[in-house]
Design a protein around this motif. Structure first.
Motif, mmCIF file in Angstrom:
data_model
loop_
_atom_site.group_PDB
_atom_site.id
_atom_site.type_symbol
_atom_site.label_atom_id
_atom_site.label_comp_id
_atom_site.label_asym_id
_atom_site.label_seq_id
_atom_site.Cartn_x
_atom_site.Cartn_y
_atom_site.Cartn_z
ATOM 1 N N LEU A 266 71.378 70.241 -64.511
ATOM 2 C CA LEU A 266 72.302 69.116 -64.342
ATOM 3 C C LEU A 266 71.503 67.891 -63.927
ATOM 4 O O LEU A 266 70.928 67.838 -62.835
ATOM 5 C CB LEU A 266 73.351 69.461 -63.286
ATOM 6 N N THR A 267 71.435 66.895 -64.825
ATOM 7 C CA THR A 267 70.661 65.690 -64.527
ATOM 8 C C THR A 267 71.348 64.833 -63.475
ATOM 9 O O THR A 267 70.709 64.301 -62.574
ATOM 10 C CB THR A 267 70.450 64.877 -65.805
ATOM 11 N N GLU A 271 76.950 63.969 -65.926
ATOM 12 C CA GLU A 271 76.426 64.117 -67.273
ATOM 13 C C GLU A 271 75.576 65.377 -67.377
ATOM 14 O O GLU A 271 74.718 65.631 -66.530
ATOM 15 C CB GLU A 271 75.593 62.888 -67.645
ATOM 16 N N LEU A 272 75.853 66.139 -68.427
ATOM 17 C CA LEU A 272 75.112 67.365 -68.691
ATOM 18 C C LEU A 272 74.775 67.385 -70.171
ATOM 19 O O LEU A 272 75.674 67.367 -71.017
ATOM 20 C CB LEU A 272 75.937 68.592 -68.304
ATOM 21 N N PHE A 274 72.465 69.356 -73.212
ATOM 22 C CA PHE A 274 71.667 70.530 -73.562
ATOM 23 C C PHE A 274 71.601 70.669 -75.076
ATOM 24 O O PHE A 274 72.445 70.124 -75.813
ATOM 25 C CB PHE A 274 72.237 71.806 -72.930
ATOM 26 N N LYS A 344 76.677 66.967 -75.197
ATOM 27 C CA LYS A 344 76.743 66.244 -73.931
ATOM 28 C C LYS A 344 78.134 66.435 -73.329
ATOM 29 O O LYS A 344 79.144 66.234 -74.010
ATOM 30 C CB LYS A 344 76.473 64.751 -74.120
ATOM 31 N N ALA A 357 75.727 72.636 -62.020
ATOM 32 C CA ALA A 357 75.945 72.814 -63.454
ATOM 33 C C ALA A 357 76.973 73.907 -63.704
ATOM 34 O O ALA A 357 76.905 74.988 -63.104
ATOM 35 C CB ALA A 357 74.630 73.165 -64.141
#
Length: 477
Positions: A266-267, A271-272, A274, A344, A357
Motif C-alpha cells: 500500500l503506497t 491508492e493501491l 498492482f 488501481k 492493504a
C-alpha cells in the motif's frame, strides 16, 4: 567555426543507428509443452473419445492471451490434441424463505356459515386498536344489529415478491370433528379465486396438532404480490392465528473460479496499484479490508501499459463489519470481464482510506475444454506462453469436433480430471497465493525511456564530432 554538414549527418546517423533494446520476446514453439508456464497432468475417462475438462485457476492466472490462445492439451507423444473452448452452463439455485402472516378475523352474521362468504365483499376496519374484517352485505344496519361470529380469516400477502410454494396454518382445531379449510386469493376483496383446500382432523385432545390430513397446503408457486388470502372453514369452532408461507426463488448461477492473491504493498491510504501477470479476463475482485468495522467507497481502474490512461472499471463500497459475534463483508466488485495488466484501487478522499492493504481475490468466469482423447496417455494441460504475442489459437468449432453437434451437447460428455498435486510450473512451484503481489508501474514508460536514450546518444555523438573538429582546427591554426 563552421561544422561541415557531412559531419552533422554522420553524427545523427550514428545516434539513430544505435541498437535499440528488444521490446518483445520471441514466441516459443507452441507445439512444445516445455515452453508453457504451467503443465498439469490430466486423467481422462477410459474408453471415452470425446471428453470435457474444466479449466483450473492455476492455468487461468498464467495465460498471456485474453482469448485463451496460449492453451494446449498434449498427449504422451507431445502432440496437441483437437479441442474446442466452451463456457460452463449455469446451475439452478433455489432459495426458500418462510414468511409468517397474522390472521385477521372475518366477522359475519350468526348462522351464515361458510356459504355466507360467497358472493360478498369484505372491508377492513379498526376496532379498539385491532384490525378486523367485516362482511359487506350492502345492508349495514341489519348486519350490525344481528349477532356476529367469526366466519373465516384474512391474510395480507400484498408485500410478498417471490412465488409461494406452500402454506402451513397455525390453528386450533376442535376434537373429533373433521374441518375443511379453503384458501382463496383476491386483489380487491371482491373477486376471489381458489388456491387450495385440505381436511384436518384432531383425534386427541392432548395433541395440539392435527392427527389426520396434510397441514401443508400446496400453492403451486402462486404469485401473491398485491393479493389478500381468505381462509374459510365452515361452521366449526376453529381459531386461526395466522399462517406460515414458504416462498421460493430459483436463480441461475455459475460458480466462478477464484484465485488467491498476495497482499500488495500500500503506497498510501487512498491508492493501491498492482500488476497482473496474465491477460485472462477478470470477472470480479473480492476486496476485503483489513481490520474491524471498516467501510470504504472505492473506484477500480485498469490499463494495459503505462502509455495508456487509467480507465474506470467499477465503483463500489467495500466493508467489513462485525456485531454480536457475527462478521459481514462486502461482495465481489464486478469488473465485467476486463482484461488489464495493471489495476488501481482508489479510496474516496473524504474517508480515511485503508489503514492496511486489503485482501484481494480474483474471480474468473468458468470455462471448459472439449477435446478428443487421441494418441497415447497420459495427457497434459499446458497454459501460458511468454511474450506479448503468445500463440495462435488452436480451438476448433464445436460442430467440427462433435459429430452431429446439438446445443449444449458438450455438457453431457464425461469429465476428465486434473491432478493439481503434480503441477509443473516453470521456475518452480510457488507456495501460498496463486498470484504474486507485483507493484504497478507509475514511473516513466519504457517507450519514453527508449526515446530519451536515442536522443541522448545523438547528443553525445554530436558532442564527440564537435570535439574532434575543434582539435583539428587547433592543429591547423
Amino acid at each position: 567555426m563552421k561544422i561541415p554538414a557531412r559531419f552533422v549527418t554522420l553524427a545523427l546517423a550514428a545516434g539513430l543507428a544505435a541498437p535499440l533494446p528488444a521490446l518483445a520476446v520471441d514466441t516459443p514453439d507452441a507445439a512444445n509443452a516445455k515452453s508453457y508456464a504451467v503443465r498439469i497432468p490430466v486423467t481422462p475417462v477410459p474408453d471415452a473419445p470425446l471428453q470435457r475438462l474444466l479449466l483450473p485457476a492455476e492455468a487461468l492466472v498464467r495465460l498471456q492471451s485474453a482469448g485463451y490462445a496460449d492453451l494446449r492439451l498434449f498427449n504422451a507423444a507431445g502432440q496437441p490434441v483437437p479441442m474446442a473452448l466452451a463456457s460452463v452452463p449455469t446451475q439452478t439455485s433455489t432459495q426458500e424463505q418462510s414468511v409468517k402472516l397474522p390472521a385477521y378475523p372475518i366477522l359475519g352474521a350468526e348462522g351464515a356459515g361458510a356459504a355466507g362468504l360467497e358472493g360478498l365483499s369484505l372491508r377492513i376496519e379498526e376496532r379498539q386498536g385491532k384490525r378486523v374484517v367485516q362482511l359487506n352485505t350492502g345492508k349495514a344496519t341489519t348486519a350490525s344489529a344481528a349477532p356476529q361470529k367469526v366466519l373465516g380469516a384474512l391474510l395480507d400477502a400484498r408485500k410478498l415478491k417471490e412465488p409461494v410454494a406452500a402454506m402451513t396454518l397455525d390453528a386450533d382445531l376442535p376434537v373429533g370433528q373433521p374441518v375443511t379449510f379453503n384458501v382463496q386469493a383476491s386483489k380487491d376483496l371482491k373477486s376471489w379465486r381458489p388456491l387450495a383446500d385440505t381436511v384436518l382432523y384432531r383425534a386427541d385432545a392432548s395433541s395440539a396438532a392435527a392427527s389426520l390430513g396434510d397441514t401443508r397446503l400446496d400453492l403451486s408457486m402462486a404469485d401473491l404480490k398485491d393479493h389478500y388470502l381468505r381462509i374459510s372453514w365452515g361452521g366449526a369452532a376453529v381459531t386461526v392465528r395466522g399462517a406460515t408461507l414458504l416462498t421460493s426463488q430459483s436463480t441461475a448461477v455459475r460458480q466462478r473460479v477464484s484465485a488467491t492473491m498476495a497482499v500488495p504493498a500500500l503506497t498510501n491510504a487512498h491508492e493501491l496499484v498492482f500488476a497482473l501477470p496474465f491477460a485472462t479476463p477478470v470477472a470480479a475482485l473480492k476486496i476485503t479490508p483489513q481490520g474491524r468495522n471498516v467501510l470504504v467507497p472505492i473506484r477500480v481502474l485498469g490499463r494495459n501499459n503505462r502509455e495508456q490512461a487509467w480507465a474506470l472499471l467499477a465503483t463500489s463500497v467495500v466493508y467489513r463489519l462485525g456485531a454480536a459475534g457475527k462478521e459481514q463483508s462486502s461482495g465481489p466488485v464486478e469488473l465485467g470481464g476486463a482484461s488489464v495488466r495493471e489495476v488501481k484501487i482508489e479510496a474516496d478522499a473524504k474517508t480515511p482510506g485503508f489503514a492496511a492493504a486489503p485482501e484481494i481475490a480474483l474471480q474468473f468466469e468458468p470455462a471448459q475444454l472439449v477435446f478428443l482423447a487421441g494418441g497415447p496417455g497420459p495427457f497434459t494441460l499446458a497454459a501460458g506462453l511468454p511474450g506479448p504475442a503468445g500463440a495462435a489459437a488452436a480451438f476448433l468449432p464445436m460442430a467440427s469436433l462433435v459429430p452431429g453437434y446439438k446445443a449444449s451437447q458438450e455438457n453431457t460428455l464425461p469429465q476428465a480430471q486434473l491432478d493439481i498435486s503434480r503441477i509443473d510450473v516453470t521456475g518452480g512451484a510457488v507456495a501460498g497465493p496463486l498470484v504474486a503481489a507485483q507493484a504497478g508501474g507509475d514511473g516513466i514508460p519504457t517507450r519514453s525511456l527508449v526515446l530519451w536514450g536515442i536522443l541522448l546518444l545523438g547528443v553525445l555523438a554530436l558532442a564527440g564530432m564537435a570535439w574532434v573538429l575543434m582539435k583539428q582546427t587547433k592543429k591547423t591554426d
